[in-house]
Scaffold this active site. Structure first.
Site: not given
Ligand code: IPM
Ligand code: MG
Length: 375
Positions: A147, A202, A234, A258, A262
């Site tokens: 970001y 990751k 993942d 983020d 959700d």
């Protein structure tokens, strides 16, 4: 700050923001009165409302108000379909939301997801996967990573075969102190819960993932009473669906947080139920914070008395807990929400026709019921 006065900036923003903010302020007024606190809430425009009122998504007067306040209660900003010619740097998501996060050093984003028993049928997972209930706290780093990484640019280039193309670059940058401070927040939060942190990365591909994992492991040694496990992002996305009850605190960098927050919100039945707290460093026992529902502006239902105000109301509860040290009043609000739900009140997003005793209500009626339950 006088201990008994809540001096807050109330920035409703766009879409459903004003409607849900109205209900949250109603509930706050009832809760503060019941606990002999004074609420000094000053409203100001932000987002497209800021652009309309003062030509900027974050008007100077609004920013000044935030600086003078002890906390910001925020609605939501951004209307994707409005004025596509406005450059992205000036659009509310970047010019207001990301700017405030950076300006006030709000590096720690807490997103608590709970699936209330009464809404279990709203969870997209089969009952056997819900176990005894889903209760996850996503701790998302909020001022670093993709970001905010530099460089961040779009440029015209010529490909090796001579064709012209454009190239966009976003950089994923974290320093150890940035990872350490958010890791401390995760471990400390876990101590108030079930004492487990799952750190997401990751590390099998990204340098950042390796640094993240090493740093979190090192910080974790200082919290011997908290179990730490690492999980690739993942796999985490899959585990949220297969066995969400294994998670307590989920620690993520900005972008992974983020996305996963959700996904977690969907497990809680509705994005309309998910509050969030964005916190800076604690100084002299006080934590400046920014409190917003994690859902968006929902322009399709704005102005129709359809939006669920609960995420905004629960954000106000988080504000009382984290910025004003009033866990008791925060709990009173959370119990007020639980009571409204137990009484069968449902906005459209959490309404299921097969649910015995459920009654579909509007934004206002839900707010009234919660306010009555806390007052
Ligand atoms: C969120 C939102 C924001 C983000 C957008 C609106 C910039 O999705 O708070 O999760 O990506 O951080
Ligand atoms: Mg998001």
């Amino acid at each position: 700050m006088s201990a008994n006065t809540l001096r807050i900036a109330a920035l409703a923003g766009d879409g459903i923001g004003p409607e849900v903010m109205r209900e949250a302020l109603k509930v706050l007024r009832a809760a503060t009165q019941a606990h002999a606190l004074r609420l000094e809430a000053t409203e100001a425009p932000v987002g497209w409302a800021g652009i309309d009122a003062a030509g900027k998504a974050l008007p100077d007067a609004t920013l000044e108000l935030c600086r003078r306040s002890d906390a910001i209660l925020f609605g939501s900003v951004g209307l994707p379909d409005r004025d596509p010619t406005l450059p992205k740097e000036e659009r509310p998501e970047r010019a207001a939301l990301l700017r405030i996060r950076k300006e006030f050093g709000l590096f720690a984003n807490l997103r608590p997801v709970q699936l209330p028993r009464a809404l279990a049928h709203g969870c997209p997972l089969k009952p056997e996967r819900q176990g005894d209930g889903i209760d996850i706290l996503v701790v998302r780093e909020l001022t670093g990573g993709l970001y905010f990484g530099q460089p961040k640019r779009t440029e015209d280039i010529v490909l090796p075969d001579g064709t012209k193309a454009q190239r966009a670059t976003d950089t994923l940058v974290y320093t150890t102190p940035e990872i350490e401070r958010i890791a401390h927040v995760a471990f400390q939060s876990a101590r108030l819960r079930r004492r487990k942190v799952t750190s997401i990365d990751k590390a099998n591909v990204l340098e950042n993932g390796v640094l993240w994992r090493d740093t979190v492991t090192r910080v974790g040694r200082g919290y011997a009473d908290v179990a730490l496990e690492h999980m690739f992002v993942d796999n985490a996305a899959m585990q949220f669906l297969l066995r969400p009850t294994q998670f307590d605190v989920v620690l993520c960098e900005n972008m992974f947080g983020d996305i996963l927050s959700d996904e977690a919100a969907a497990l809680g039945g509705s994005l309309g139920m998910l509050p969030s707290a964005s916190l800076g460093a604690t100084a002299e026992g006080r934590t400046f914070g920014f409190y917003e529902p994690a859902g968006g502006t929902a322009p399709d239902i704005a102005g129709k008395d359809l939006a669920n105000p609960i995420a905004q109301v629960l954000s106000a509860a988080l504000m009382l807990r984290h910025s004003f040290g009033r866990d008791d009043v925060a709990r009173a609000i959370e119990q007020g929400v639980a009571r409204a739900i137990d009484a069968g009140l449902r906005t459209g997003d959490i309404f299921h026709p097969g649910d015995p005793g459920a009654r579909r209500v509007g934004t206002r009626e839900m707010g009234d019921a919660i306010a009555a339950a806390v007052g």
